[in-house]
Write an enzyme that holds these catalytic residues in place. Structure first.
Site, PDB file in Angstrom:
ATOM      1  N   CYS A  30       0.805  -1.252  -0.104  1.00 24.32           N
ATOM      2  CA  CYS A  30      -0.142  -0.073   0.003  1.00 24.32           C
ATOM      3  C   CYS A  30       0.780   1.239  -0.189  1.00 24.32           C
ATOM      4  CB  CYS A  30      -0.909  -0.036   1.172  1.00 24.32           C
ATOM      5  SG  CYS A  30      -1.968  -1.466   1.231  1.00 24.32           S
ATOM      6  N   HIS A  44      -3.510   6.423   2.068  1.00 25.03           N
ATOM      7  CA  HIS A  44      -4.054   5.050   1.598  1.00 25.03           C
ATOM      8  C   HIS A  44      -5.377   4.799   2.079  1.00 25.03           C
ATOM      9  CE1 HIS A  44      -3.966   1.167   0.806  1.00 25.03           C
ATOM     10  NE2 HIS A  44      -4.131   0.612   1.574  1.00 25.03           N
ATOM     11  N   ASN A  89     -10.126  -0.922  -1.077  1.00 21.15           N
ATOM     12  CA  ASN A  89      -8.798  -0.878  -0.784  1.00 21.15           C
ATOM     13  C   ASN A  89      -7.952  -1.256  -2.140  1.00 21.15           C
ATOM     14  OD1 ASN A  89      -5.850  -1.343  -0.165  1.00 21.15           O
ATOM     15  ND2 ASN A  89      -6.265  -2.359   1.826  1.00 21.15           N
TER      16      ASN A  89
HETATM   17  N1  ACO Z   1     -18.994  -9.532   7.645  1.00 22.00           N
HETATM   18  C1  ACO Z   1     -19.477  -9.740   8.841  1.00 22.00           C
HETATM   19  N2  ACO Z   1     -18.766  -9.969   9.798  1.00 22.00           N
HETATM   20  C2  ACO Z   1     -17.238  -9.991   9.848  1.00 22.00           C
HETATM   21  C3  ACO Z   1     -16.665  -9.792   8.444  1.00 22.00           C
HETATM   22  C4  ACO Z   1     -17.518  -9.597   7.471  1.00 22.00           C
HETATM   23  N3  ACO Z   1     -16.970  -9.430   6.135  1.00 22.00           N
HETATM   24  N4  ACO Z   1     -15.353  -9.799   8.693  1.00 22.00           N
HETATM   25  C5  ACO Z   1     -15.252 -10.102  10.036  1.00 22.00           C
HETATM   26  N5  ACO Z   1     -16.125 -10.364  10.750  1.00 22.00           N
HETATM   27  C6  ACO Z   1     -16.487 -10.529  11.985  1.00 22.00           C
HETATM   28  C7  ACO Z   1     -15.424 -11.204  12.831  1.00 22.00           C
HETATM   29  O1  ACO Z   1     -15.653 -12.403  12.473  1.00 22.00           O
HETATM   30  C8  ACO Z   1     -15.697 -10.939  14.061  1.00 22.00           C
HETATM   31  O2  ACO Z   1     -16.627 -11.724  14.777  1.00 22.00           O
HETATM   32  P1  ACO Z   1     -16.572 -12.043  16.209  1.00 22.00           P
HETATM   33  O3  ACO Z   1     -16.308 -10.957  17.097  1.00 22.00           O
HETATM   34  O4  ACO Z   1     -17.665 -13.024  16.181  1.00 22.00           O
HETATM   35  O5  ACO Z   1     -15.175 -13.007  16.115  1.00 22.00           O
HETATM   36  C9  ACO Z   1     -16.195  -9.383  14.121  1.00 22.00           C
HETATM   37  O6  ACO Z   1     -16.690  -9.401  12.662  1.00 22.00           O
HETATM   38  C10 ACO Z   1     -14.966  -8.198  14.312  1.00 22.00           C
HETATM   39  O7  ACO Z   1     -13.948  -8.686  13.426  1.00 22.00           O
HETATM   40  P2  ACO Z   1     -12.839  -7.910  13.452  1.00 22.00           P
HETATM   41  O8  ACO Z   1     -11.589  -8.367  12.567  1.00 22.00           O
HETATM   42  O9  ACO Z   1     -12.395  -7.403  15.053  1.00 22.00           O
HETATM   43  O10 ACO Z   1     -13.326  -6.441  12.888  1.00 22.00           O
HETATM   44  P3  ACO Z   1     -12.629  -4.839  12.926  1.00 22.00           P
HETATM   45  O11 ACO Z   1     -13.750  -4.020  13.322  1.00 22.00           O
HETATM   46  O12 ACO Z   1     -11.051  -4.891  13.198  1.00 22.00           O
HETATM   47  O13 ACO Z   1     -12.760  -4.756  11.111  1.00 22.00           O
HETATM   48  C11 ACO Z   1     -10.965  -4.584   9.271  1.00 22.00           C
HETATM   49  C12 ACO Z   1     -11.871  -5.609  10.394  1.00 22.00           C
HETATM   50  C13 ACO Z   1     -11.908  -4.030   8.350  1.00 22.00           C
HETATM   51  C14 ACO Z   1     -10.251  -5.751   8.555  1.00 22.00           C
HETATM   52  C15 ACO Z   1      -9.986  -3.668  10.147  1.00 22.00           C
HETATM   53  O14 ACO Z   1      -9.563  -4.297  11.244  1.00 22.00           O
HETATM   54  C16 ACO Z   1      -8.987  -3.246   9.299  1.00 22.00           C
HETATM   55  O15 ACO Z   1      -9.362  -2.463   8.429  1.00 22.00           O
HETATM   56  N6  ACO Z   1      -7.775  -3.394   9.648  1.00 22.00           N
HETATM   57  C17 ACO Z   1      -6.565  -2.897   9.003  1.00 22.00           C
HETATM   58  C18 ACO Z   1      -6.322  -3.109   7.762  1.00 22.00           C
HETATM   59  C19 ACO Z   1      -5.125  -2.678   7.153  1.00 22.00           C
HETATM   60  O16 ACO Z   1      -4.725  -1.375   7.436  1.00 22.00           O
HETATM   61  N7  ACO Z   1      -4.399  -3.106   6.296  1.00 22.00           N
HETATM   62  C20 ACO Z   1      -3.090  -2.663   5.734  1.00 22.00           C
HETATM   63  C21 ACO Z   1      -3.283  -2.284   4.460  1.00 22.00           C
HETATM   64  S1  ACO Z   1      -3.809  -3.185   3.297  1.00 22.00           S
HETATM   65  C22 ACO Z   1      -2.413  -3.875   2.404  1.00 22.00           C
HETATM   66  O17 ACO Z   1      -1.242  -3.821   2.584  1.00 22.00           O
HETATM   67  C23 ACO Z   1      -2.674  -4.922   1.187  1.00 22.00           C
END
Ligand code: ACO
Length: 325
Positions: free
Chosen positions: A113, A252, A282
């Site tokens: 990214c 990003h 993304n």
């Molecule tokens: N639909 C419904 N529920 C979901 C989904 C979905 N698509 N995905 C996950 N859940 C559930 C999980 O299973 C979890 O359920 P549980 O509590 O029963 O276990 C719950 O939702 C919460 O999951 P989290 O992973 O804690 O959700 P979070 O609020 O952290 O959001 C996300 C996830 C969007 C991925 C976020 O953490 C994020 O954006 N992280 C940073 C990503 C990033 O910056 N990456 C680097 C750049 S990307 C690159 O380099 C290619």
């Protein structure tokens, strides 16, 4: 050293749009979850057989037209991507041939990214030192080709697209400062485990779905906010500026909540943050550059504006850049 700036921009997003409603039919998710947790409503998906170089070509043609240059005027092509057409050769080489940019030096950059910020930082050095006159920097991804459509944790996040800029000597300050960083100790938080020399493709790696992006999003969230905030502080300090000087921040686009948390920490009002995540998801290396190109086209970036680019991703890598437009 010459002053180097962006003299042309272009972007390309594939025709096909995948909405949250489409994803609801594929995995156990909802439009409500995706929208509130990420800010994403839809993303573009490359057609079957449409490779990174095809997207890059369309963005590059647009950028060259915008810069009023011909492909033959290019001395250097740098492509930031983690989803090249094939492991070898580089997308830059394939793009050179498609454009007819005979003689231009070509290579790819793998910095996920932060790839576009890495790309302009590297290309800038060649133009500033007068080694090359005109450089094309592209950020492109076909992330849907490495997305596991059975994994709801990741498949709702990614999209495809390309953005391109032409760097050349400018009269104003142009690219004022760049800052790049990496912490290789946390690569397990985000990677594609198989398909490289450590774990070559085999029937077993395919069966285990190891050619797809694996991400511990929750772990990355806090690191992303803190790292992007720090990177912005450092690059502005290097430029001798403060956040009050920034007209627009183009970050990003991994998660709207990450972006707004960074803006809040920096004291940059929401109105000065550019977002395209709602329409594009993304797009890794392509996110920052397509957002920049769109912001320019929409008149959100005007001559004389101070633009702050800020990116973070797999590696873990980060990069920030201050540009006088
Ligand atoms: N639909 C419904 N529920 C979901 C989904 C979905 N698509 N995905 C996950 N859940 C559930 C999980 O299973 C979890 O359920 P549980 O509590 O029963 O276990 C719950 O939702 C919460 O999951 P989290 O992973 O804690 O959700 P979070 O609020 O952290 O959001 C996300 C996830 C969007 C991925 C976020 O953490 C994020 O954006 N992280 C940073 C990503 C990033 O910056 N990456 C680097 C750049 S990307 C690159 O380099 C290619």
């Amino acid at each position: 050293m010459k002053k180097v700036g962006i003299i042309g921009v272009g972007e390309y997003l594939p025709e096909k749009i995948l909405t949250n409603a489409d994803l609801e039919k594929m995995v156990d998710t909802s439009d409500e979850w995706i929208t509130t947790r990420t800010g994403i409503k839809e993303r573009h998906q490359a057609a079957k057989g449409e490779a990174a170089s095809d997207l890059a070509f369309k963005a590059a043609e647009e950028a060259l037209k915008n810069a009023k240059l011909k492909a033959e005027d290019l001395d250097l092509i740098v492509v930031a991507t983690i989803t090249g057409d094939m492991p070898c050769p580089s997308v830059a080489s394939i793009l050179q041939n498609k454009l007819g940019a005979k003689g231009a030096a070509c290579f790819d950059i793998s910095a996920a990214c932060a790839g576009f910020v890495y790309g302009i930082s590297v290309a800038q050095q060649f133009v500033a030192s007068a080694t090359y006159k005109n450089a094309l920097v592209v950020g492109v991804e076909v992330l849907t080709s490495v997305t596991d459509w059975q994994d709801r944790n990741t498949c709702v996040l990614f999209g495809d697209g390309a953005g391109a800029v032409v760097l050349s000597e400018v009269k104003n300050r142009g690219i004022i400062s760049t800052y790049l960083g990496c912490d290789g100790s946390k690569l397990g938080l985000l990677n594609i485990p198989a398909g490289g020399s450590a774990n070559p493709a085999s029937t077993e790696t395919v069966r285990n779905r190891q050619h797809f992006i694996k991400m511990q999003g929750n772990e990355l969230f806090k690191i992303a906010v803190n790292t992007m905030t720090r990177a912005a502080e450092i690059v502005l300090e290097q430029a001798g500026m403060t956040f009050a000087d920034v007209d627009i921040i183009i970050p990003h686009q991994a998660n709207a909540r990450i972006i707004m948390a960074v803006a809040k920490k920096l004291g940059i009002p929401e109105g000065r943050v550019y977002l395209n995540i709602e329409r594009c998801g993304n797009m890794s290396s392509a996110s920052t550059v397509t957002a920049l190109c769109e912001a320019v086209r929409e008149g959100r970036v005007k001559k004389g504006d101070i633009v702050l680019l800020d990116a973070f991703g797999a590696g873990l890598v980060w990069g920030a850049c201050v540009i006088e437009w």
